[in-house]
Design a protein around this motif. Sequence first.
Motif, mmCIF file in Angstrom:
data_model
loop_
_atom_site.group_PDB
_atom_site.id
_atom_site.type_symbol
_atom_site.label_atom_id
_atom_site.label_comp_id
_atom_site.label_asym_id
_atom_site.label_seq_id
_atom_site.Cartn_x
_atom_site.Cartn_y
_atom_site.Cartn_z
ATOM 1 N N TRP A 112 -5.495 5.253 -0.702
ATOM 2 C CA TRP A 112 -3.999 4.990 -1.692
ATOM 3 C C TRP A 112 -4.305 4.899 -3.200
ATOM 4 C CZ3 TRP A 112 -3.051 0.249 2.813
ATOM 5 C CH2 TRP A 112 -3.456 0.454 3.688
ATOM 6 N N PHE A 116 -1.356 9.168 -3.431
ATOM 7 C CA PHE A 116 0.060 8.552 -4.424
ATOM 8 C C PHE A 116 0.910 9.277 -5.859
ATOM 9 C CE2 PHE A 116 0.012 5.904 -0.780
ATOM 10 C CZ PHE A 116 0.134 6.314 -0.034
ATOM 11 N N ASN A 121 -3.830 4.000 -8.552
ATOM 12 C CA ASN A 121 -4.525 2.535 -8.017
ATOM 13 C C ASN A 121 -2.597 2.229 -7.998
ATOM 14 O OD1 ASN A 121 -7.035 3.088 -7.734
ATOM 15 N ND2 ASN A 121 -7.658 3.222 -9.359
ATOM 16 N N TRP A 122 -1.704 2.546 -8.322
ATOM 17 C CA TRP A 122 -0.576 2.132 -8.385
ATOM 18 C C TRP A 122 -0.453 0.641 -6.779
ATOM 19 C CZ3 TRP A 122 3.817 2.020 -5.388
ATOM 20 C CH2 TRP A 122 3.752 3.943 -4.842
ATOM 21 N N PHE A 123 -0.570 2.095 -6.219
ATOM 22 C CA PHE A 123 0.047 1.395 -5.267
ATOM 23 C C PHE A 123 -1.140 0.819 -3.667
ATOM 24 C CE2 PHE A 123 -0.330 1.879 -0.007
ATOM 25 C CZ PHE A 123 1.992 1.950 0.619
ATOM 26 N N LEU A 126 0.190 -2.671 -5.660
ATOM 27 C CA LEU A 126 1.094 -3.223 -5.431
ATOM 28 C C LEU A 126 1.158 -3.808 -3.856
ATOM 29 C CD1 LEU A 126 4.560 -3.513 -5.277
ATOM 30 C CD2 LEU A 126 4.847 -1.062 -3.897
ATOM 31 N N LEU A 127 0.109 -3.279 -3.134
ATOM 32 C CA LEU A 127 0.095 -3.860 -2.241
ATOM 33 C C LEU A 127 -1.252 -5.175 -2.005
ATOM 34 C CD1 LEU A 127 -1.165 -1.382 1.157
ATOM 35 C CD2 LEU A 127 1.829 -3.224 0.085
ATOM 36 N N SER A 393 -8.649 -4.886 -3.140
ATOM 37 C CA SER A 393 -7.330 -4.538 -3.114
ATOM 38 C C SER A 393 -7.417 -3.591 -4.950
ATOM 39 C CB SER A 393 -6.725 -5.414 -3.184
ATOM 40 O OG SER A 393 -6.144 -5.649 -2.324
ATOM 41 N N SER A 446 4.787 -5.307 3.579
ATOM 42 C CA SER A 446 4.236 -4.212 3.283
ATOM 43 C C SER A 446 2.596 -4.254 4.327
ATOM 44 C CB SER A 446 2.714 -5.291 1.819
ATOM 45 O OG SER A 446 2.190 -7.026 2.957
ATOM 46 N N LEU A 449 4.780 -0.738 4.695
ATOM 47 C CA LEU A 449 4.468 0.380 3.744
ATOM 48 C C LEU A 449 3.005 0.598 4.133
ATOM 49 C CD1 LEU A 449 5.218 -1.686 0.391
ATOM 50 C CD2 LEU A 449 6.512 0.244 1.676
ATOM 51 N N TRP A 450 1.860 -0.152 4.594
ATOM 52 C CA TRP A 450 0.291 0.362 5.328
ATOM 53 C C TRP A 450 0.782 1.174 6.291
ATOM 54 C CZ3 TRP A 450 -4.857 -3.156 5.158
ATOM 55 C CH2 TRP A 450 -5.314 -2.292 5.930
ATOM 56 N N ALA A 453 2.241 4.253 4.170
ATOM 57 C CA ALA A 453 0.452 5.049 3.735
ATOM 58 C C ALA A 453 0.055 5.762 4.413
ATOM 59 C CB ALA A 453 0.238 3.998 2.944
#
Length: 498
Positions: A112, A116, A121-123, A126-127, A393, A446, A449-450, A453
Amino acid sequence: MSDTEIVVNRQPVSPGSPATKQPPEEALFSYPEPDRKLLSGWKGLLGFLGPGVILASATVGSGEVFFAPRGAAIFGYGILWCLVLGALSKGFMSYTGTRYIVLTGEHPITRWGHIFPGPKNWFPILLGVLAVLSMPSWVGGVANLLANMTMYLTGGSLSIPLWATIYILGTLAVVASGTYQHVETTQTYIVITKVLTSFIALFAVNPDWGQLLLGLIPSFPTYEPWVLAKYPAVASRSVGMEMVAYVGAIGGGTYDYIGYVGLYRNKGWGAMGLPNHKEIEEKLRVTEGQFALPSSKEELAKANTWLKAAQIDTIVSFGTLLLITVVFTALGAAVLHAKQLVPAGMQLLEHQSAFLTIVHPGLVYLYWLAVWCALWGVLSSIFELYPSTCYESFRTASRWVREKGKAGIAKYVWVYMCLGGLAYNWAGFNVVTIVMVGSILGGALSCGLWCLAQIYAERKVLPPEYRMAPWVVGCVALSGVFLIAIAIFSVLDQFKLI
């Protein structure tokens, strides 16, 4: 939950087409030979129950002991659909992660960070941040339940914040010393005994089976007049907030699942069992676009066989979780709702003892022992699991995390968890308020979102023959939409914006 078989899906190419001028890309690896047990029927497959059982057994604490009966006590059988849909959504969500790591040897959160648009590595960050923000909520919430129970059993010898402090710091000491594993087996058997006895109690109570089935039909619940009169503090919270608390508690959240998928590293299933796995994982980390996975019929057959391990782990663990959720919801509706008793205030766990005393009054002692073991097991597993969640993460974005490793960052994670959990309890919040942050951010939003994603990730990097079957994709997509929607709805409902 089983996926369809992986099949070769190649289109014929005419001899003069440009595609024939491109040599086939060499596969990154060949799958190890599948364990013979995977080919020996159900008896052999049951030997592959692994991380999923650990995750499911942990949720028999706060989710089933408190939140499922509470929801049924307040709303009756009509809340069942929400709890069942929450459990099913978490099952499909977890399977997307476990099948991906078995097929590729890479944790999905790593991919992920590459696929994106926007900063790298922003996503995952975020998670990870959402999971980290949720962690103190569950440490504090489970400790609050244990403290409430202990204060009741000891006649109020110490306050709830003091008992919560003892449980948080005491559990940390036990986990850090490594002695937790010695008591884990014993407490698991005690919890299993309680669950089996609860099944007996279900038939002793003989709930309204017709209403139980009707409870599977989605309908929006409302507070009945007796709830408004007898439990004004409960009714002051919006229905949406109550619902998201249940969905977040049943099956856990990303704060559990990120670490749970990471546990597959220890199983050696599929690509995880390759002797040069570290080298392959590093190659995947710098790969852009579609992975060069093996495409021969023999390799696809091996991959499909290895997937059975993830499938049986998911089916049995989440099937058990779903069944237990239904049983405790039915008991809550038949016993607590009928008597207008809600687990709330200073009586969070006392009313549920009737689930076992219906079978025999002496089982009240088993009830309290099993509840203590279940809740303390959850608190202990949190201290084991959350450092893994933080490591997975942030490892791709932080060299410091990669160099420290999971064991190296554990002490920092533990300090944060303890301080946050203690702050919630000393601030005087009740357990439902404490876990609300974790339920909304980590247990619903989240998780949704997972789901979305991972659908996107599979289409970006997996060859067509390795992707989820269309019906599974549909179920995962619906799960993601449901989880995101209930998180958003709960906030809007609380602030009366809808």
